[in-house]
Design a protein around this motif. Structure first.
Motif, PDB file in Angstrom:
ATOM      1  N   GLU A  40       0.825  -1.220   0.000  1.00 32.64           N
ATOM      2  CA  GLU A  40       0.000   0.000   0.000  1.00 32.64           C
ATOM      3  C   GLU A  40       0.850   1.256   0.000  1.00 32.64           C
ATOM      4  OE1 GLU A  40      -3.307   0.498   2.631  1.00 32.64           O
ATOM      5  OE2 GLU A  40      -3.710  -1.659   2.628  1.00 32.64           O
ATOM      6  N   VAL A  41       1.954   1.243   0.749  1.00 33.56           N
ATOM      7  CA  VAL A  41       2.840   2.415   0.801  1.00 33.56           C
ATOM      8  C   VAL A  41       3.416   2.704  -0.573  1.00 33.56           C
ATOM      9  CG1 VAL A  41       5.072   3.217   1.671  1.00 33.56           C
ATOM     10  CG2 VAL A  41       3.400   2.274   3.244  1.00 33.56           C
ATOM     11  N   GLU A  42       3.821   1.651  -1.288  1.00 38.12           N
ATOM     12  CA  GLU A  42       4.393   1.832  -2.618  1.00 38.12           C
ATOM     13  C   GLU A  42       3.358   2.316  -3.629  1.00 38.12           C
ATOM     14  OE1 GLU A  42       6.244  -1.850  -3.604  1.00 38.12           O
ATOM     15  OE2 GLU A  42       7.737  -1.658  -2.011  1.00 38.12           O
ATOM     16  N   ALA A  43       2.083   1.955  -3.418  1.00 39.98           N
ATOM     17  CA  ALA A  43       1.034   2.289  -4.378  1.00 39.98           C
ATOM     18  C   ALA A  43       0.398   3.655  -4.126  1.00 39.98           C
ATOM     19  CB  ALA A  43      -0.051   1.221  -4.358  1.00 39.98           C
ATOM     20  N   GLY A  44       0.452   4.151  -2.894  1.00 41.03           N
ATOM     21  CA  GLY A  44      -0.275   5.388  -2.586  1.00 41.03           C
ATOM     22  C   GLY A  44       0.551   6.373  -1.788  1.00 41.03           C
ATOM     23  N   ASP A  45      -0.148   7.316  -1.183  1.00 33.70           N
ATOM     24  CA  ASP A  45       0.487   8.338  -0.362  1.00 33.70           C
ATOM     25  C   ASP A  45       0.920   7.713   0.959  1.00 33.70           C
ATOM     26  OD1 ASP A  45       1.330  10.620   0.919  1.00 33.70           O
ATOM     27  OD2 ASP A  45      -0.664  11.492   1.133  1.00 33.70           O
ATOM     28  N   ALA A  46       2.211   7.648   1.192  1.00 33.85           N
ATOM     29  CA  ALA A  46       2.750   6.944   2.351  1.00 33.85           C
ATOM     30  C   ALA A  46       2.258   7.527   3.670  1.00 33.85           C
ATOM     31  CB  ALA A  46       4.272   6.966   2.309  1.00 33.85           C
ATOM     32  N   GLN A  47       2.136   8.846   3.781  1.00 35.95           N
ATOM     33  CA  GLN A  47       1.682   9.460   5.031  1.00 35.95           C
ATOM     34  C   GLN A  47       0.256   9.048   5.372  1.00 35.95           C
ATOM     35  OE1 GLN A  47       3.451  11.539   7.310  1.00 35.95           O
ATOM     36  NE2 GLN A  47       5.117  10.647   6.143  1.00 35.95           N
TER      37      GLN A  47
END
Length: 75
Positions: A40-47
Motif C-alpha cells: 500500500e505504501v508503494e502504491a499510494g500516499d505513504a503518510q
C-alpha cells in the motif's frame, strides 16, 4: 482535514515493518500484514497509509466534540 505528517517507517531484515510517529513507535507489523502495508505504501500516499494503519487518521475537532454537552458522560 490536514494532511498527516511526521510518520516514518522502517523495513527490518526479519520482514517486519516499524511505523513511527514523531520519532516514537506507533506500530510493528509482521508477516502478511507487513507485506500488505508495504504494498500500500508503494502504491499510494505513504503518510495517509501510515496514518490509517496506526489509527492516527482522525485530525480536527475530536477533542472539541468530546466536550460537547450531547457527548458528556460517554467514553
Amino acid at each position: 482535514m490536514p494532511r498527516p505528517q511526521s510518520f516514518a517507517f522502517t523495513r527490518r531484515a526479519d520482514g517486519t515493518a516499524l511505523i513511527t510517529h514523531h520519532g516514537r513507535s506507533a506500530a510493528v507489523l509482521r508477516d502478511a500484514r507487513a507485506a500488505r502495508f508495504l504494498a500500500e505504501v508503494e502504491a499510494g500516499d505513504a503518510q495517509w497509509v501510515m496514518a490509517r494503519w496506526t489509527g492516527s487518521y482522525k485530525f480536527g475537532n475530536e477533542r472539541q466534540a468530546r466536550r460537547h454537552p450531547r457527548n458528556r458522560g460517554r467514553v
